[in-house]
Scaffold this motif. Structure first.
Motif, PDB file in Angstrom:
ATOM      1  N   SER A  81       3.173  12.732   3.037  1.00  0.00           N
ATOM      2  CA  SER A  81       1.761  12.337   3.076  1.00  0.00           C
ATOM      3  C   SER A  81       1.633  10.837   3.301  1.00  0.00           C
ATOM      4  CB  SER A  81       1.067  12.728   1.766  1.00  0.00           C
ATOM      5  OG  SER A  81       1.064  14.131   1.594  1.00  0.00           O
ATOM      6  N   VAL A  82       2.491  10.057   2.640  1.00  0.00           N
ATOM      7  CA  VAL A  82       2.456   8.603   2.829  1.00  0.00           C
ATOM      8  C   VAL A  82       2.852   8.260   4.260  1.00  0.00           C
ATOM      9  CG1 VAL A  82       3.344   6.381   2.023  1.00  0.00           C
ATOM     10  CG2 VAL A  82       2.973   8.238   0.390  1.00  0.00           C
ATOM     11  N   ARG A  83       3.802   9.002   4.812  1.00  0.00           N
ATOM     12  CA  ARG A  83       4.196   8.769   6.203  1.00  0.00           C
ATOM     13  C   ARG A  83       3.069   9.124   7.163  1.00  0.00           C
ATOM     14  NH1 ARG A  83      10.388  10.823   5.341  1.00  0.00           N
ATOM     15  NH2 ARG A  83      11.222   8.810   4.673  1.00  0.00           N
ATOM     16  N   LEU A 113       3.175   5.930  -2.972  1.00  0.00           N
ATOM     17  CA  LEU A 113       4.326   6.722  -3.396  1.00  0.00           C
ATOM     18  C   LEU A 113       4.374   6.885  -4.915  1.00  0.00           C
ATOM     19  CD1 LEU A 113       7.090   5.312  -1.022  1.00  0.00           C
ATOM     20  CD2 LEU A 113       6.198   7.645  -1.024  1.00  0.00           C
ATOM     21  N   LYS A 114       3.797   5.919  -5.644  1.00  0.00           N
ATOM     22  CA  LYS A 114       3.816   5.985  -7.109  1.00  0.00           C
ATOM     23  C   LYS A 114       2.521   6.548  -7.700  1.00  0.00           C
ATOM     24  CE  LYS A 114       7.097   2.261  -8.144  1.00  0.00           C
ATOM     25  NZ  LYS A 114       7.293   0.979  -8.877  1.00  0.00           N
ATOM     26  N   PHE A 151       0.829  -1.209   0.000  1.00  0.00           N
ATOM     27  CA  PHE A 151       0.000   0.000   0.000  1.00  0.00           C
ATOM     28  C   PHE A 151       0.866   1.263   0.000  1.00  0.00           C
ATOM     29  CE2 PHE A 151      -1.875   3.212   2.993  1.00  0.00           C
ATOM     30  CZ  PHE A 151      -2.692   3.826   2.052  1.00  0.00           C
ATOM     31  N   PHE A 152       1.882   1.303   0.837  1.00  0.00           N
ATOM     32  CA  PHE A 152       2.738   2.479   0.906  1.00  0.00           C
ATOM     33  C   PHE A 152       3.483   2.698  -0.406  1.00  0.00           C
ATOM     34  CE2 PHE A 152       2.993   1.418   5.670  1.00  0.00           C
ATOM     35  CZ  PHE A 152       1.885   2.202   5.944  1.00  0.00           C
ATOM     36  N   VAL A 207       8.587   3.514   5.183  1.00  0.00           N
ATOM     37  CA  VAL A 207       8.222   4.282   3.992  1.00  0.00           C
ATOM     38  C   VAL A 207       9.497   4.922   3.459  1.00  0.00           C
ATOM     39  CG1 VAL A 207       6.899   6.211   3.073  1.00  0.00           C
ATOM     40  CG2 VAL A 207       5.880   4.709   4.797  1.00  0.00           C
ATOM     41  N   HIS A 208      10.015   4.366   2.390  1.00  0.00           N
ATOM     42  CA  HIS A 208      11.270   4.864   1.835  1.00  0.00           C
ATOM     43  C   HIS A 208      11.005   6.113   1.004  1.00  0.00           C
ATOM     44  CE1 HIS A 208      13.522   1.344   3.104  1.00  0.00           C
ATOM     45  NE2 HIS A 208      12.512   0.602   2.678  1.00  0.00           N
ATOM     46  N   GLY A 209      11.945   7.026   1.031  1.00  0.00           N
ATOM     47  CA  GLY A 209      11.815   8.257   0.250  1.00  0.00           C
ATOM     48  C   GLY A 209      12.782   9.292   0.760  1.00  0.00           C
ATOM     49  N   LYS A 210      12.508  10.531   0.402  1.00  0.00           N
ATOM     50  CA  LYS A 210      13.399  11.615   0.798  1.00  0.00           C
ATOM     51  C   LYS A 210      13.411  11.781   2.308  1.00  0.00           C
ATOM     52  CE  LYS A 210      12.517  14.276  -3.412  1.00  0.00           C
ATOM     53  NZ  LYS A 210      12.013  15.556  -3.937  1.00  0.00           N
ATOM     54  N   LYS A 211      14.562  12.138   2.830  1.00  0.00           N
ATOM     55  CA  LYS A 211      14.645  12.449   4.249  1.00  0.00           C
ATOM     56  C   LYS A 211      14.061  13.835   4.487  1.00  0.00           C
ATOM     57  CE  LYS A 211      18.730   9.583   5.010  1.00  0.00           C
ATOM     58  NZ  LYS A 211      20.131   9.544   5.476  1.00  0.00           N
ATOM     59  N   ASN A 212      13.724  14.100   5.731  1.00  0.00           N
ATOM     60  CA  ASN A 212      13.054  15.359   6.056  1.00  0.00           C
ATOM     61  C   ASN A 212      13.798  16.576   5.518  1.00  0.00           C
ATOM     62  OD1 ASN A 212      11.026  14.037   7.361  1.00  0.00           O
ATOM     63  ND2 ASN A 212      11.918  14.231   9.384  1.00  0.00           N
ATOM     64  N   ARG A 213      15.122  16.557   5.641  1.00  0.00           N
ATOM     65  CA  ARG A 213      15.874  17.738   5.226  1.00  0.00           C
ATOM     66  C   ARG A 213      15.839  17.935   3.710  1.00  0.00           C
ATOM     67  NH1 ARG A 213      19.874  14.036   6.739  1.00  0.00           N
ATOM     68  NH2 ARG A 213      21.211  13.296   5.045  1.00  0.00           N
TER      69      ARG A 213
END
Length: 411
Positions: free
Chosen positions: A156-158, A137-138, A132-133, A187-193
């Motif tokens: 948003s996914v997080r 993301l896609k 689902f996550f 949930v893989h993706g960009k880090k907060n920074r």
């Protein structure tokens, strides 16, 4: 619990092994079954399929374990979507209306994905959630113009993950599940920074030019833009300003009321955070701005008489005293800045420019933190870091002058 092999033929004509578990429900003492796919074709795979029976029995042994405490009011076979609805309904009494509406929107997005198969709560696995996550993301949102599915922002996914984690944490308390399947899913993706808010810093001259343009072309926004630029207030705080918060004798403005819109417009005697409640200096130009607005309101009040509707005493209203819809103000401001030639300027980004102007005037971190209503200095420091980095890259480099003594070496 026992397990047996079954064979099912699919529409493709291929036959596969399935494991059928039989177990006694500890709550009802009734015998139930659960069928699990092995993904093994029948031909030459019987031993492999038989070897999967015991691992499945161990994996689903919790179905026969009676929790020490469980919520007898909830059916143990409740589906994921139905349980999410129960969870959200319980949250309703603990959340502000705007927060509850935001939760409702995200919950509906989660349910839209799961409602087709709508698995039982106890059957939800980490793999299902991970799928689902990744899907979100896609393809997590629909482009309003093209109607095609597009990627959803990582944050948003997080937020979906956070909601589902809370859902299963409550399910564990209710004795419906033994473990939280969200716990080990990432949930893989960009880090907060890497996806932090893009900062926009306007100079004092640019702010002045914008406000003069607004006064000529969009006078309704003049006071709102002034307060946003020089006080750095959030939209909710600007539209939540009341005359009762302004003390013309002590020269102060108290920020203690907000107007927020998610699905509906909600007014509340609270701010975004506890630190948002603050008393700010009413400097002379701001006093003149507010006195002009007050004079105009009194004129409109006399004109509309009994039809005048500003019973709450808001500063920024329609001529007849009705409160503004926050989204209307944001959209009108976007129209104004687009006409001004700077469409990247939003009402909220005036807040960044306010911070940058005060930094230029030498304000320290704690003073700026209080003025902007940040909960801690980390957020304020983030603005400092962004502004100083931009200033370094756009200002004259001192090294040009310092290095002149060696310039002849490269002539």
């Amino acid at each position: 619990m026992t397990g047996t092999l079954q064979i099912k033929q699919l529409q493709s004509g291929k036959s596969y092994y399935y494991v059928r578990l039989s177990y006694k429900d500890p709550r009802t003492a009734e015998w139930k079954t659960k069928t699990l796919a092995t993904k093994l074709e029948v031909k030459n795979n019987k031993r492999k399929a038989e070897a999967m029976i015991q691992p499945f029995i161990e994996q689903y042994s919790y179905l026969e374990d009676l929790p020490a405490v469980y919520n007898t009011a909830i059916c143990p076979d409740i589906t994921l979507c139905d349980y999410i609805d129960l969870w959200l309904n319980d949250k309703r009494h603990d959340l502000k209306m705007s927060t509850y509406e935001a939760y409702t929107y995200r919950v509906n997005c989660i349910k839209a994905y799961f409602q087709n198969k709508n698995p039982k709560l106890v059957d939800v696995t980490p793999k299902m959630l991970d799928t689902f996550f990744k899907y979100s993301l896609k393809y997590g949102k629909v482009n309003q113009k093209t109607k095609e599915r597009e990627p959803l922002a990582v944050r948003s996914v997080r937020s979906y993950k956070s909601i589902l984690y809370s859902v299963f944490a409550q399910a564990s308390i209710d004795g419906l599940v033994k473990v939280n399947p969200v716990a080990n899913v990432t949930v893989h993706g960009k880090k907060n920074r890497e996806y932090s808010e893009e900062m926009l810093f306007m100079t004092e001259e640019e702010i002045s030019d914008l406000i003069h343009f607004i006064s000529e072309r969009y006078p309704r926004l003049l006071g709102i833009t002034f307060i946003g630029a020089y006080y750095g207030l959030r939209r909710s705080e600007i539209l939540g300003l009341k005359w009762s918060a302004v003390d013309f004798t002590k020269k102060t403005i108290t920020i203690n009321h907000t107007v927020v819109r998610v699905k509906t417009t909600n007014a509340d005697d609270t701010t975004k955070t506890q630190a948002g409640k603050r008393v700010l200096n009413l400097f002379p130009t701001a006093e003149k701005c507010l006195l002009k607005i007050k004079q105009e309101q009194e004129m409109y009040s006399h004109f509309f008489k009994s039809d005048y509707q500003n019973t709450e005493g808001y500063i920024f209203t329609w001529e007849d005293g009705r409160s503004y819809d926050p989204n209307y103000i944001s959209n009108l401001f976007q129209r104004a800045t687009k006409e001004f030639g700077r469409p990247e300027i939003t009402l909220h980004k005036l807040r960044h420019s306010c911070a940058s102007m005060l930094i230029n005037k030498g304000w320290d971190i704690k003073k700026l933190q209080y003025w902007l209503g940040h909960t801690d200095t980390q957020t304020t420091m983030n603005i400092y870091a962004h502004f100083n980095r931009q200033r370094l890259n756009t200002s004259d480099n001192d090294l040009t002058e310092i290095s002149l003594a060696t310039a002849e070496l490269f002539a």
